[in-house]
Design a protein around this motif. Structure first.
Motif, mmCIF file in Angstrom:
data_model
loop_
_atom_site.group_PDB
_atom_site.id
_atom_site.type_symbol
_atom_site.label_atom_id
_atom_site.label_comp_id
_atom_site.label_asym_id
_atom_site.label_seq_id
_atom_site.Cartn_x
_atom_site.Cartn_y
_atom_site.Cartn_z
ATOM 1 N N TYR A 34 1.086 -0.961 0.205
ATOM 2 C CA TYR A 34 -0.008 0.063 -0.321
ATOM 3 C C TYR A 34 0.936 1.248 0.106
ATOM 4 O O TYR A 34 1.861 1.421 -0.283
ATOM 5 N N ASP A 35 -0.065 2.329 -0.245
ATOM 6 C CA ASP A 35 0.981 3.854 -0.114
ATOM 7 C C ASP A 35 1.834 4.141 0.629
ATOM 8 O O ASP A 35 1.957 5.543 0.816
ATOM 9 N N GLY A 40 -5.030 3.742 2.911
ATOM 10 C CA GLY A 40 -4.213 3.339 2.504
ATOM 11 C C GLY A 40 -4.717 1.168 2.890
ATOM 12 O O GLY A 40 -4.719 0.550 2.298
ATOM 13 N N GLU A 61 4.131 0.569 -0.675
ATOM 14 C CA GLU A 61 5.416 -0.130 -2.106
ATOM 15 C C GLU A 61 6.446 0.645 -1.975
ATOM 16 O O GLU A 61 7.486 -0.573 -3.504
ATOM 17 N N HIS A 74 -0.272 -5.116 -5.333
ATOM 18 C CA HIS A 74 -0.912 -3.031 -4.920
ATOM 19 C C HIS A 74 -2.973 -2.835 -4.494
ATOM 20 O O HIS A 74 -3.063 -3.572 -5.508
ATOM 21 N N ALA A 76 -4.233 0.070 -4.389
ATOM 22 C CA ALA A 76 -4.184 1.975 -4.428
ATOM 23 C C ALA A 76 -5.345 1.531 -3.370
ATOM 24 O O ALA A 76 -6.411 1.304 -2.466
ATOM 25 N N THR A 77 -5.060 3.146 -2.524
ATOM 26 C CA THR A 77 -6.156 3.475 -1.427
ATOM 27 C C THR A 77 -7.497 3.551 -1.777
ATOM 28 O O THR A 77 -7.992 4.508 -2.470
#
Length: 300
Positions: A34-35, A40, A61, A74, A76-77
């Protein structure tokens, strides 16, 4: 701080009985990335139960390390999914316990993501409130980290020292053990509402800026200059050295040498904070005690 009212056991039990049981995580485990934001991470938690796939790991990430035969997934939020998870947590725990999870995230411990997941999963599958189930190692650790964050927050509220610049901005540099800026923003916004200020976290290279109307998060691309607590004298207000001298004089005169206890002093004011405190900087003038005691002859 107002005490948080805990729901009664009956009310919490009714809420837990009304919610749907947590899904069984029957799919093969996955590595998630995650970011790095709290939203996230909440999105990852939503995905775990949506896909029925427990996490092998949850990593940032930017620094993720993949397995030899697997590739990280992954996420994304998603603000909507994050909000659903955040509100849904109140069905399994009270607001105080939910806040502890945010504090654990800000603590930046290396396994914070998996610790939060295990705590949430335990709460989802337990028929009783787990907030005080200290027989569980994860519950004890979440409680301990939350207490450490609480102490660090109050230390920052007490130890921040501002310096005034030539353009009227009050600047302060801090370097806390944990990421406490989100927790102290409300305190300084309320206390210093009549002046522009910037609190800069040197370790994390971002800060809080208040412009007399609102407090914003500001990011810095790179750290300028050597790692020092001092602001360049060319940008400081010309009266700032006097303010520092007055503060040091006040600190010296309220001190009672006969009651000096350095061990206790360092426990309440740890040594790592001293480089950012005005009263701990080298004295420009020698301290001379004030002769404020008059003997019997002088009184006569």
């Amino acid at each position: 701080m107002k005490p948080v009212r805990r729901p009664s056991a009956t009310a919490l039990g009714a809420a837990q009985a009304a919610r749907r049981p947590a899904p069984i995580l029957s799919a093969p485990p996955l590595d998630y990335t995650y970011d790095g934001s709290f939203e996230g991470l909440l999105t990852v938690l939503f995905t775990i139960y949506d896909w029925r796939a427990a996490p092998n790991s949850i990593q940032l990430e930017a620094t993720a390390q993949g397995g030899l035969f697997t590739q990280a997934t992954h996420r994304a939020t998603d603000e909507i999914q994050a909000a659903r998870v955040w509100e849904g947590l109140l069905k399994t725990m009270d607001a105080e316990a939910r806040t502890r999870l945010y504090h654990v995230f800000l603590s930046e411990v290396s396994d914070r993501e998996l610790l939060i997941f295990r705590y949430v999963d335990l709460a989802l599958r337990s028929p009783l409130d787990i907030a005080e189930n200290y027989a569980n190692a994860d519950v004890r650790r979440v409680q301990r980290l939350a207490q450490q964050m609480y102490r660090e927050k109050h230390r920052m509220e007490a130890f921040v020292r501002f310096e005034k610049t030539t353009d009227g901005l009050f600047h302060s540099t801090i370097e806390p053990d944990f990421d406490v800026l989100p927790l102290i923003a409300a305190h300084f916004t309320k206390r210093y509402a009549d002046q522009r200020w910037l609190i800069y976290d040197r370790r994390r290279r971002y800060g809080l800026y208040y412009d007399l109307t609102r407090t914003d998060v500001v990011h810095f691309e790179q750290d300028a200059g050597p790692k020092t607590a001092a602001v360049s004298a060319t940008v400081l207000d010309e009266r700032e050295p006097l303010f520092r001298l007055l503060w040091q004089a006040y600190f010296d005169h309220v001190n009672i040498p006969e009651r000096k206890n350095l061990k206790l002093h360092r426990r309440h004011m740890p040594l790592r904070y001293w480089k950012y405190l005005s009263e701990k900087q080298p004295r420009e003038t020698r301290f001379v005690p004030i002769a404020n005691k008059r003997g019997p002859a002088a009184e006569g």
